[in-house]
Design a protein around this motif. Sequence first.
Motif, PDB file in Angstrom:
ATOM      1  N   SER A 199       0.841  -1.196   0.000  1.00 42.56           N
ATOM      2  CA  SER A 199       0.000   0.000   0.000  1.00 42.56           C
ATOM      3  C   SER A 199       0.874   1.243   0.000  1.00 42.56           C
ATOM      4  O   SER A 199       2.083   1.178   0.231  1.00 42.56           O
ATOM      5  CB  SER A 199      -0.933   0.017   1.218  1.00 42.56           C
ATOM      6  N   SER A 200       0.243   2.369  -0.261  1.00 40.92           N
ATOM      7  CA  SER A 200       0.957   3.638  -0.344  1.00 40.92           C
ATOM      8  C   SER A 200       0.203   4.704   0.436  1.00 40.92           C
ATOM      9  O   SER A 200      -1.029   4.792   0.346  1.00 40.92           O
ATOM     10  CB  SER A 200       1.100   4.071  -1.808  1.00 40.92           C
ATOM     11  N   LEU A 201       0.939   5.494   1.220  1.00 38.82           N
ATOM     12  CA  LEU A 201       0.387   6.658   1.906  1.00 38.82           C
ATOM     13  C   LEU A 201       0.946   7.909   1.247  1.00 38.82           C
ATOM     14  O   LEU A 201       2.174   8.063   1.141  1.00 38.82           O
ATOM     15  CB  LEU A 201       0.759   6.644   3.389  1.00 38.82           C
ATOM     16  N   THR A 202       0.071   8.789   0.787  1.00 38.06           N
ATOM     17  CA  THR A 202       0.504   9.995   0.088  1.00 38.06           C
ATOM     18  C   THR A 202      -0.075  11.222   0.782  1.00 38.06           C
ATOM     19  O   THR A 202      -1.271  11.252   1.109  1.00 38.06           O
ATOM     20  CB  THR A 202       0.043   9.977  -1.380  1.00 38.06           C
ATOM     21  N   ARG A 203       0.774  12.231   0.996  1.00 36.46           N
ATOM     22  CA  ARG A 203       0.322  13.449   1.647  1.00 36.46           C
ATOM     23  C   ARG A 203      -0.227  14.416   0.612  1.00 36.46           C
ATOM     24  O   ARG A 203       0.427  14.702  -0.390  1.00 36.46           O
ATOM     25  CB  ARG A 203       1.463  14.119   2.421  1.00 36.46           C
ATOM     26  N   SER A 204      -1.434  14.918   0.868  1.00 37.18           N
ATOM     27  CA  SER A 204      -2.077  15.848  -0.056  1.00 37.18           C
ATOM     28  C   SER A 204      -1.680  17.283   0.270  1.00 37.18           C
ATOM     29  O   SER A 204      -0.967  17.546   1.238  1.00 37.18           O
ATOM     30  CB  SER A 204      -3.600  15.691   0.013  1.00 37.18           C
ATOM     31  N   ALA A 205      -2.154  18.216  -0.544  1.00 31.19           N
ATOM     32  CA  ALA A 205      -1.761  19.613  -0.380  1.00 31.19           C
ATOM     33  C   ALA A 205      -2.219  20.198   0.950  1.00 31.19           C
ATOM     34  O   ALA A 205      -1.577  21.108   1.493  1.00 31.19           O
ATOM     35  CB  ALA A 205      -2.323  20.443  -1.537  1.00 31.19           C
ATOM     36  N   ASP A 206      -3.324  19.698   1.511  1.00 35.21           N
ATOM     37  CA  ASP A 206      -3.820  20.239   2.773  1.00 35.21           C
ATOM     38  C   ASP A 206      -3.183  19.573   3.995  1.00 35.21           C
ATOM     39  O   ASP A 206      -3.575  19.833   5.129  1.00 35.21           O
ATOM     40  CB  ASP A 206      -5.349  20.125   2.850  1.00 35.21           C
ATOM     41  N   GLY A 207      -2.205  18.685   3.751  1.00 35.80           N
ATOM     42  CA  GLY A 207      -1.485  18.064   4.854  1.00 35.80           C
ATOM     43  C   GLY A 207      -2.056  16.734   5.311  1.00 35.80           C
ATOM     44  O   GLY A 207      -1.451  16.069   6.153  1.00 35.80           O
ATOM     45  N   THR A 208      -3.204  16.325   4.774  1.00 37.88           N
ATOM     46  CA  THR A 208      -3.778  15.035   5.153  1.00 37.88           C
ATOM     47  C   THR A 208      -3.119  13.916   4.338  1.00 37.88           C
ATOM     48  O   THR A 208      -2.578  14.147   3.251  1.00 37.88           O
ATOM     49  CB  THR A 208      -5.294  15.013   4.914  1.00 37.88           C
ATOM     50  N   TRP A 209      -3.178  12.702   4.886  1.00 37.43           N
ATOM     51  CA  TRP A 209      -2.583  11.555   4.226  1.00 37.43           C
ATOM     52  C   TRP A 209      -3.675  10.636   3.685  1.00 37.43           C
ATOM     53  O   TRP A 209      -4.687  10.403   4.339  1.00 37.43           O
ATOM     54  CB  TRP A 209      -1.693  10.782   5.202  1.00 37.43           C
ATOM     55  N   ARG A 210      -3.457  10.125   2.475  1.00 34.79           N
ATOM     56  CA  ARG A 210      -4.423   9.240   1.821  1.00 34.79           C
ATOM     57  C   ARG A 210      -3.759   7.889   1.559  1.00 34.79           C
ATOM     58  O   ARG A 210      -2.633   7.827   1.047  1.00 34.79           O
ATOM     59  CB  ARG A 210      -4.890   9.845   0.501  1.00 34.79           C
ATOM     60  N   ARG A 211      -4.459   6.817   1.925  1.00 33.43           N
ATOM     61  CA  ARG A 211      -3.920   5.472   1.732  1.00 33.43           C
ATOM     62  C   ARG A 211      -4.544   4.818   0.517  1.00 33.43           C
ATOM     63  O   ARG A 211      -5.763   4.872   0.324  1.00 33.43           O
ATOM     64  CB  ARG A 211      -4.168   4.611   2.969  1.00 33.43           C
ATOM     65  N   GLU A 212      -3.716   4.188  -0.302  1.00 27.68           N
ATOM     66  CA  GLU A 212      -4.177   3.448  -1.463  1.00 27.68           C
ATOM     67  C   GLU A 212      -3.487   2.099  -1.496  1.00 27.68           C
ATOM     68  O   GLU A 212      -2.286   2.000  -1.247  1.00 27.68           O
ATOM     69  CB  GLU A 212      -3.873   4.210  -2.758  1.00 27.68           C
TER      70      GLU A 212
END
Length: 223
Positions: free
Chosen positions: A199-212
């Motif tokens: 899986s991958s955790l990516t930080r978005s522009a607003d600072g939150t992290w999204r898991r895929e």
Amino acid sequence: WSPARQVVLCVCRLEKGGPADGLIKEGDVLVRAAGNYVSDGVLSLANIATQGEKLKLQVFRSGALTTVDAVPRAAGSDGSEQVVVWHGLVCVATPRALRRAALVPEEVLAEDNKAPAASSPAGVYVIRVCFGGPSQSTGMSARVFIMEVDGKPIRRLSDLPAPAPSTGLGADLRIRTVDHLGRASMETLRPDPTFWPSSSLTRSADGTWRREMQAEEETKSKT
């Protein structure tokens, strides 16, 4: 320096482009900050300094006391924008702190020179080996750089191969790593995508992290 405790805080390394760059020199001994003795090392400086406001520092340099004005600012994060969990290995792009401390092996630095100027720095760094995962059972360790998987060069997180379809154990992977001193090692890893999916955790522009969840190799080949 603290007269009571005889504590000395010496500058051993400076961050290029930082607020002290050009003002403080490596080897300087910090004596006072805002008129107060630096008696408890870094903790004392943290209590005295205020971000964005001028801080008067007294340093001992070349046998004499010198006073400089610096404006502290927050250091921010380590720059990580993505974390990939791959067969039980927690991987990130080469942390900035390792580059500043000159702990990146020459093999990784050489890839930086080959890449276009606009691309991200090279290096896939293992920060943790998950207990009980397929990588832990092979004896792999953290704090190494992944250089190759089955002979394929790994220079970015996106180079890590997609997992095999989740139908039992996958084919063995040959993984070549190097440590901070450039010492190479080769390990054989048997994937277990059913219980250890990638899986991958990516930080978005607003600072939150999204898991895929990482797409399986079979799915990718059909698209």
